[in-house]
Design a protein around this motif. Structure first.
Motif, PDB file in Angstrom:
ATOM      1  N   MET A   1       0.839  -1.199   0.000  1.00 30.56           N
ATOM      2  CA  MET A   1       0.000   0.000   0.000  1.00 30.56           C
ATOM      3  C   MET A   1       0.875   1.251   0.000  1.00 30.56           C
ATOM      4  N   ARG A   2       0.528   2.194  -0.848  1.00 37.11           N
ATOM      5  CA  ARG A   2       1.257   3.463  -0.910  1.00 37.11           C
ATOM      6  C   ARG A   2       0.458   4.514  -0.151  1.00 37.11           C
ATOM      7  N   HIS A   3       1.170   5.390   0.556  1.00 43.46           N
ATOM      8  CA  HIS A   3       0.535   6.455   1.331  1.00 43.46           C
ATOM      9  C   HIS A   3       1.059   7.801   0.837  1.00 43.46           C
ATOM     10  N   ILE A   4       0.130   8.652   0.403  1.00 43.90           N
ATOM     11  CA  ILE A   4       0.498   9.955  -0.143  1.00 43.90           C
ATOM     12  C   ILE A   4      -0.219  11.046   0.643  1.00 43.90           C
ATOM     13  N   ALA A   5       0.526  12.073   1.042  1.00 44.36           N
ATOM     14  CA  ALA A   5      -0.052  13.258   1.678  1.00 44.36           C
ATOM     15  C   ALA A   5       0.053  14.425   0.709  1.00 44.36           C
ATOM     16  N   ILE A   6      -1.036  15.142   0.543  1.00 50.18           N
ATOM     17  CA  ILE A   6      -1.067  16.335  -0.311  1.00 50.18           C
ATOM     18  C   ILE A   6      -1.395  17.526   0.561  1.00 50.18           C
TER      19      ILE A   6
ATOM     20  N   THR B   1      -3.571   5.298  -0.416  1.00 48.61           N
ATOM     21  CA  THR B   1      -4.390   6.189   0.396  1.00 48.61           C
ATOM     22  C   THR B   1      -3.843   7.599   0.205  1.00 48.61           C
ATOM     23  N   VAL B   2      -4.751   8.539   0.089  1.00 52.92           N
ATOM     24  CA  VAL B   2      -4.364   9.937  -0.133  1.00 52.92           C
ATOM     25  C   VAL B   2      -5.026  10.790   0.935  1.00 52.92           C
ATOM     26  N   ASP B   3      -4.214  11.515   1.680  1.00 53.95           N
ATOM     27  CA  ASP B   3      -4.720  12.457   2.676  1.00 53.95           C
ATOM     28  C   ASP B   3      -4.440  13.870   2.193  1.00 53.95           C
ATOM     29  N   ILE B   4      -5.515  14.668   2.042  1.00 51.64           N
ATOM     30  CA  ILE B   4      -5.401  16.045   1.570  1.00 51.64           C
ATOM     31  C   ILE B   4      -5.524  16.966   2.777  1.00 51.64           C
ATOM     32  N   ILE B   5      -4.420  17.587   3.134  1.00 54.70           N
ATOM     33  CA  ILE B   5      -4.331  18.377   4.364  1.00 54.70           C
ATOM     34  C   ILE B   5      -4.457  19.861   4.023  1.00 54.70           C
ATOM     35  N   ASP B   6      -5.299  20.581   4.770  1.00 55.70           N
ATOM     36  CA  ASP B   6      -5.494  22.006   4.508  1.00 55.70           C
ATOM     37  C   ASP B   6      -5.560  22.773   5.820  1.00 55.70           C
ATOM     38  N   ARG B   7      -5.045  24.003   5.788  1.00 55.67           N
ATOM     39  CA  ARG B   7      -5.078  24.853   6.983  1.00 55.67           C
ATOM     40  C   ARG B   7      -6.502  25.254   7.357  1.00 55.67           C
ATOM     41  N   LEU B   8      -7.366  25.431   6.367  1.00 59.84           N
ATOM     42  CA  LEU B   8      -8.747  25.821   6.638  1.00 59.84           C
ATOM     43  C   LEU B   8      -9.635  24.596   6.846  1.00 59.84           C
TER      44      LEU B   8
ATOM     45  N   TYR C   1      -6.393  18.456  -5.663  1.00 63.76           N
ATOM     46  CA  TYR C   1      -7.411  17.463  -6.019  1.00 63.76           C
ATOM     47  C   TYR C   1      -7.118  16.780  -7.355  1.00 63.76           C
ATOM     48  N   TYR C   2      -6.527  17.495  -8.300  1.00 63.14           N
ATOM     49  CA  TYR C   2      -6.135  16.820  -9.538  1.00 63.14           C
ATOM     50  C   TYR C   2      -5.041  15.781  -9.263  1.00 63.14           C
ATOM     51  N   SER C   3      -4.147  16.082  -8.339  1.00 60.41           N
ATOM     52  CA  SER C   3      -3.111  15.108  -7.974  1.00 60.41           C
ATOM     53  C   SER C   3      -3.735  13.893  -7.298  1.00 60.41           C
ATOM     54  N   ALA C   4      -4.720  14.136  -6.430  1.00 61.00           N
ATOM     55  CA  ALA C   4      -5.408  13.017  -5.779  1.00 61.00           C
ATOM     56  C   ALA C   4      -6.153  12.168  -6.801  1.00 61.00           C
TER      57      ALA C   4
ATOM     58  N   SER D   1       4.832  18.682  11.297  1.00 57.08           N
ATOM     59  CA  SER D   1       5.942  19.214  10.505  1.00 57.08           C
ATOM     60  C   SER D   1       6.096  18.436   9.201  1.00 57.08           C
ATOM     61  N   ILE D   2       6.811  19.026   8.271  1.00 59.57           N
ATOM     62  CA  ILE D   2       7.119  18.323   7.023  1.00 59.57           C
ATOM     63  C   ILE D   2       7.905  17.049   7.314  1.00 59.57           C
ATOM     64  N   GLU D   3       8.854  17.132   8.241  1.00 61.44           N
ATOM     65  CA  GLU D   3       9.658  15.942   8.571  1.00 61.44           C
ATOM     66  C   GLU D   3       8.777  14.817   9.100  1.00 61.44           C
ATOM     67  N   GLU D   4       7.796  15.153   9.938  1.00 59.07           N
ATOM     68  CA  GLU D   4       6.897  14.124  10.460  1.00 59.07           C
ATOM     69  C   GLU D   4       6.044  13.529   9.348  1.00 59.07           C
ATOM     70  N   LEU D   5       5.560  14.377   8.447  1.00 61.33           N
ATOM     71  CA  LEU D   5       4.762  13.859   7.331  1.00 61.33           C
ATOM     72  C   LEU D   5       5.602  12.935   6.446  1.00 61.33           C
ATOM     73  N   ARG D   6       6.841  13.291   6.221  1.00 63.69           N
ATOM     74  CA  ARG D   6       7.696  12.448   5.380  1.00 63.69           C
ATOM     75  C   ARG D   6       7.985  11.108   6.047  1.00 63.69           C
ATOM     76  N   SER D   7       7.975  11.100   7.369  1.00 63.48           N
ATOM     77  CA  SER D   7       8.193   9.827   8.072  1.00 63.48           C
ATOM     78  C   SER D   7       6.947   8.940   8.031  1.00 63.48           C
ATOM     79  N   LEU D   8       5.778   9.550   7.816  1.00 66.55           N
ATOM     80  CA  LEU D   8       4.521   8.803   7.816  1.00 66.55           C
ATOM     81  C   LEU D   8       4.054   8.408   6.418  1.00 66.55           C
ATOM     82  N   TYR D   9       4.506   9.135   5.383  1.00 70.12           N
ATOM     83  CA  TYR D   9       3.988   8.940   4.028  1.00 70.12           C
ATOM     84  C   TYR D   9       5.118   8.630   3.051  1.00 70.12           C
ATOM     85  N   ASP D  10       4.789   7.849   2.050  1.00 66.96           N
ATOM     86  CA  ASP D  10       5.770   7.542   0.999  1.00 66.96           C
ATOM     87  C   ASP D  10       6.071   8.773   0.152  1.00 66.96           C
TER      88      ASP D  10
END
Length: 435
Positions: free
Chosen positions: A1-6, A29-36, A14-17, A83-92
């Motif tokens: 399984m591949r894990h992608i964070a956007i 799995t794709v997680d789309i993260i937004d500040r709002l 959304y086009y990337s997802a 953080s970006i570092e944490e996201l990179r540790s969790l997602y491919d």
């Protein structure tokens, strides 16, 4: 399984997802993260409220968002909540689709005066972005100067010029509509460093200026080459120039319309002056060199105004520990790859150029790059790991189901004829998702 964070839920995100769904099917799995707490980025807060047909593209993104392997993660700030570092540790793969929401700075004397407003702030104000809901632009003066000759400048002038009836069917927010209703504007001037042949306004949007109920566009014949020279222009530019030529004979006195929208070509702002607020802008005439670049002539004049709105471009905000190209105002990348596992797409990759549709091939291309780098994935935790981190930190993420409740409340609160009344406060958005 591949894990992608956007990171970012606008068109590029959304086009990337969508591309990831089509590339991998159920094996991603794709997680789309937004500040709002609300999705769709500039579709919601950048596209003009009277251009509802353009906003309709969000229905395509909703189809992607409702897929079982795509998850909207709203109300989460990268750099604070995770953080970006944490996201990179969790997602491919981590894809930055943050757009370019910051104004390119206006670097002339007086640009810090009250009444000088960037287009990101002004557009955000009338579109209900929480960051700009309290902008309160001073619209009690007679003259406004808009710096720029692109479609954002057009949007700004059109919104300033419309009657309340002309906003029927739009989703302009109530606080902006009320303030526009009481504005005293009589003249809006576009300042463009180059001439009609270099205009970046597109034909459809430019043509709208000629059909406003209370405003008339005016161009000056001395700014134009001989009409037979138009034949050598690219078709789109030729159509735009045709619209501009149709504005030549008009004047506010002849039409009886109370607002004049004037095109001031070959005009470069050099300073803004006023006693504690904007009162005038100093402009220098330009001429084009052999490479069609604007060169100063030394001849200056002033325009009285109470507001200056700068529509000169946007920049992507930097993120800690992500390489950044200061000159271009975007993330440093090669064809969207920042480094294996970290990518950027859309305006965050190429700068603020292209249309909404340009982001579709961009999103599909970045997923091909991701596929080259991550293979079958590295057995990372993905969404489960992110949820655990949020639980540990008491981060209250908003889901797409939550967003639908927010949307229902906005639709229910709409004035007659409007599609919605947007919440302009994050706490109100959060409250609306709860029963």
């Amino acid at each position: 399984m591949r894990h992608i964070a956007i990171i970012g839920s606008g068109p590029a995100g959304y086009y990337s997802a969508e591309a990831a769904q089509k590339k991998y099917g159920d094996d991603v799995t794709v997680d789309i993260i937004d500040r709002l707490p609300v999705p769709f980025g500039l579709i919601r807060t950048g596209v003009a409220p009277d251009h509802q047909s353009i906003k309709a593209v969000s229905r395509r993104y909703e189809k992607t968002a409702l897929g079982e392997n795509v998850h909207f993660v709203g109300n989460v700030t990268v750099g604070t909540d995770v953080s970006i570092e944490e996201l990179r540790s969790l997602y491919d793969a981590v894809i930055l689709a943050t757009g370019a929401p910051n104004d390119r700075p206006l670097t002339i004397a007086g640009s810090e005066l009250p009444g000088v407003i960037g287009s990101a702030a002004f557009v955000g104000w009338y579109n209900g972005h929480p960051d700009f809901a309290d902008l309160n632009p001073p619209l009690d003066g007679k003259s406004i100067v808009v710096i720029g000759n692109g479609n954002v400048a057009l949007d700004v002038a059109r919104i300033l010029s419309k009657t309340e009836d002309e906003f029927a069917g739009s989703d302009i927010v109530a606080h902006a509509l009320d303030q526009l209703r009481h504005s005293k504007i009589e003249k809006i001037t576009f300042l463009g460093r180059r001439g009609p042949y270099q205009i970046a306004m597109t034909p459809k949007e430019l043509g709208e200026l000629g059909h406003l109920d209370r405003a008339v566009p005016i161009a000056a014949s001395e700014d134009f080459p001989a009409e037979e020279e138009d034949a050598a222009l690219e078709p789109g530019v030729r159509k735009s120039v045709g619209h501009l030529r149709s504005f030549l004979p008009n004047s506010g006195e002849e039409t009886g319309k109370p607002i004049a929208i004037e095109f001031d070509f070959f005009a470069m702002p050099v300073a803004i002056e006023g006693d504690g607020k904007v009162e005038k802008i100093i402009v220098e005439k330009t001429q084009l060199d052999d490479e069609m670049r604007a060169q100063a002539t030394g001849e200056t004049y002033s325009l009285d105004c109470s507001v200056v709105i700068s529509c000169i471009g946007y920049r992507t905000p930097p993120i800690d520990n992500v390489p950044y190209d200061e000159g271009q105002g975007r993330f440093a990348n090669v064809d969207g790859r920042i480094s294996p596992g970290l990518y950027c797409v859309g305006w965050a990759r190429r700068g603020p150029t292209g249309t909404i549709g340009t982001n579709k091939p961009d999103g599909f291309a970045i997923i091909e790059t991701v596929a080259e780098d991550i293979g079958d994935g590295g057995g990372k935790a993905g969404r489960d790991g992110l949820n655990k981190l949020f639980n540990d930190r008491a981060v209250e993420a908003v889901t797409f189901r939550d967003w639908k409740k927010i949307e229902e409340a906005e639709v229910a609160n709409a004035r007659i004829g409007a599609p919605r009344e947007k919440f302009t406060d994050i706490e109100a958005m959060i409250a609306a998702r709860k029963p």
